[in-house]
Design an enzyme around this catalytic site. Structure first.
Site, PDB file in Angstrom:
ATOM      1  CG  MET A  10      -2.082   0.794   1.183  1.00  0.00           C
ATOM      2  SD  MET A  10      -3.171   0.142  -0.104  1.00  0.00           S
ATOM      3  CE  MET A  10      -4.077   1.639  -0.412  1.00  0.00           C
ATOM      4  N   GLY A  37       3.620  -1.510  -4.905  1.00  0.00           N
ATOM      5  CA  GLY A  37       4.487  -2.695  -4.811  1.00  0.00           C
ATOM      6  C   GLY A  37       4.951  -3.034  -6.218  1.00  0.00           C
ATOM      7  N   GLY A  39       5.961  -5.722  -7.637  1.00  0.00           N
ATOM      8  CA  GLY A  39       5.371  -6.917  -8.230  1.00  0.00           C
ATOM      9  C   GLY A  39       3.946  -6.657  -8.687  1.00  0.00           C
ATOM     10  CB  ALA A 220      13.741  11.866 -20.222  1.00  0.00           C
ATOM     11  CB  VAL A 245       5.725   6.564  -7.994  1.00  0.00           C
ATOM     12  CG1 VAL A 245       5.532   5.231  -7.267  1.00  0.00           C
ATOM     13  CG2 VAL A 245       6.499   7.534  -7.134  1.00  0.00           C
ATOM     14  CG  ASP A 249       7.118  -1.057 -10.843  1.00  0.00           C
ATOM     15  OD1 ASP A 249       8.235  -1.607 -10.885  1.00  0.00           O
ATOM     16  OD2 ASP A 249       6.690  -0.454  -9.844  1.00  0.00           O
ATOM     17  CB  SER A 288      -0.139   6.567 -13.113  1.00  0.00           C
ATOM     18  OG  SER A 288       0.909   5.667 -12.794  1.00  0.00           O
TER      19      SER A 288
HETATM   20  O1  RIB Z   1       8.242   1.027  -8.218  1.00  0.00           O
HETATM   21  C1  RIB Z   1       7.295   1.739  -7.469  1.00  0.00           C
HETATM   22  C2  RIB Z   1       6.915   0.965  -6.267  1.00  0.00           C
HETATM   23  O2  RIB Z   1       8.030   0.837  -5.413  1.00  0.00           O
HETATM   24  C3  RIB Z   1       5.852   1.622  -5.411  1.00  0.00           C
HETATM   25  O3  RIB Z   1       4.539   1.279  -5.794  1.00  0.00           O
HETATM   26  C4  RIB Z   1       6.215   1.199  -4.005  1.00  0.00           C
HETATM   27  O4  RIB Z   1       5.282   0.347  -3.434  1.00  0.00           O
HETATM   28  C5  RIB Z   1       7.587   0.553  -4.120  1.00  0.00           C
HETATM   29  O5  RIB Z   1       7.503  -0.807  -4.025  1.00  0.00           O
END
Ligand code: RIB
Length: 299
Positions: A10, A37, A39, A220, A245, A249, A288
Site C-alpha cells: 500500500m 508494490g 510486483g 527520459a 512512481v 514497473d 497511472s
Molecule cells: O516502483 C514503485 C513501487 O516501489 C511503489 O509502488 C512502491 O510500493 C515501491 O515498491
C-alpha cells in the site's frame, strides 16, 4: 500466460513543492493512498496490456490487505497464489516533489514471508513458454528458487533488478532477460560512471558472456537493449512528468505482455517505453498505469 512473483504494497503518498534534504522538514501539499508494490504494479501493467496474468505474493490480515489488491482484482488478475499472513501488508512511504521526482522507503511486512516453497507453488502452475516476472522486493532465497525452477521448466524469466540490493549482480545472472535502470546496470556490469559508449560495450560483453537479453532503462532517454548480439534502442514520449512512481514497473509489465503476445523484441521495447511515459502523467503507481488502448493511441 504471465506469472508475477513479487511484492504487494500500500503506497502512502505525500506531495511536496520540493523533496526534503536529510534532517529537513518540508510542508506537504497533498496526501493520498494507492495500491503499489513493484510486483503488483508489474502484474497490473501486464494485465492492462491485455494478457492473462497471475500474481504470487503476500498480504497481511489488516486494513491495507484488501485495497492493496483491489485494482488487480478488478482487472481480472489471478490472485489464487496471494497468501494472507500475520505480518502487516507491505507499505511504501513515498514523497513526490514538484518536479515529479520521488523518494521511497519500503517496509516489506508480509512480502518478507515469501519463501522458496511459495516460488515452487507459483512455478508448478506454469508451463513451458510462459513468462515469469520478478523483482527484488521479496526475500532473495525465494527469488533464487523461482529463477531456478523457471529455468528447469523452460519458463522465460524476466528479472527487474529493482530495488538495488547486494545480491542483484548474482541474481541477475540467473534470469533469461534482465531489466535494469542505469545504476542497477552499473552494478550488474561491475563498472561505475558509465557513459553511453561504456554502457554499449558492457551490454555487448555481458550478452556475449551469458547469452542473456539485457535491457537498460534510461528515463527520459528511453531504453537501450541487447538480444542475440544486436543492440536496439527505443524512445518513449516527450512528456512533462507529474509523478514517475511506477513508470519502471509499467515498462516491465508492458514489455512482458508484449513478448507474451508475440510482438517482436523492438516493438515490445517501444510499446513498453510509451506505456512507461504515459504512467508519468498521473499520480499513484497503479492508478497511472495506462490501458492498452491508451498506449496504442500513442504508437
Ligand atoms: O516502483 C514503485 C513501487 O516501489 C511503489 O509502488 C512502491 O510500493 C515501491 O515498491
Amino acid at each position: 500466460m504471465i506469472t508475477v512473483f513479487g511484492s504487494i504494497n500500500m503506497d502512502l503518498i505525500a506531495t511536496t513543492a520540493r523533496l526534503p534534504k536529510p534532517g529537513e522538514t518540508v510542508a506537504g501539499n497533498g496526501f493520498s493512498t494507492a495500491a503499489g508494490g513493484k510486483g503488483a504494479n508489474q502484474a497490473l501493467a501486464a494485465r492492462r496490456a491485455g494478457r492473462t496474468v497471475h500474481m504470487a505474493g503476500a498480504v497481511g490480515r489488516d486494513a491495507f490487505a484488501e485495497p492493496a489488491v483491489a485494482l488487480l482484482k478488478d482487472a481480472g488478475t489471478g490472485l489464487e497464489t496471494v497468501k494472507q499472513v500475520d505480518e502487516p501488508t507491505g507499505t511504501a512511504l513515498i514523497l513526490v516533489g514538484g518536479d515529479g521526482e520521488n523518494m521511497i522507503a519500503v517496509v516489506p511486512g508480509a512480502n518478507g514471508t515469501m519463501t522458496p516453497a511459495d516460488a515452487d507453488a507459483a512455478i508448478d502452475a506454469m508451463k513451458e513458454g510462459d513468462i515469469l516476472m520478478l523483482q527484488l522486493e521479496v526475500p532473495v532465497p525465494a527469488v533464487e528458487r523461482a529463477l531456478a525452477a523457471a529455468r528447469a521448466k523452460s519458463v522465460t524469466s524476466i528479472l527487474n533488478l529493482a530495488p538495488l540490493i547486494e545480491d542483484a549482480p548474482r541474481l541477475g545472472r540467473l534470469a533469461d532477460i534482465v531489466i535494469a535502470n542505469e545504476t542497477e546496470f552499473e552494478r550488474l556490469a561491475g563498472q561505475e560512471n558509465m557513459g553511453t559508449a561504456d554502457r554499449e560495450a558492457a551490454l555487448k560483453r555481458l550478452n556475449a558472456e551469458t547469452g542473456q537479453t539485457l535491457i537498460v532503462t534510461l528515463g527520459a532517454d528511453g531504453v537501450i537493449a541487447i538480444r542475440d548480439g544486436v543492440i536496439s534502442r527505443a524512445k518513449g514520449l516527450k512528456i512533462e512528468p507529474v509523478d514517475t512512481v511506477g513508470a519502471g514497473d509499467t515498462f516491465c509489465g508492458y514489455f512482458a505482455a508484449s513478448l507474451d503476445e508475440g510482438l517482436d523484441f523492438e516493438a515490445s521495447l517501444r510499446r513498453a517505453a510509451v506505456a512507461g511515459s504515459l504512467a508519468c502523467l498521473k499520480q499513484g503507481a497503479q492508478p497511472s498505469i495506462p490501458s492498452s488502448a491508451e498506449v496504442a493511441n500513442e504508437l
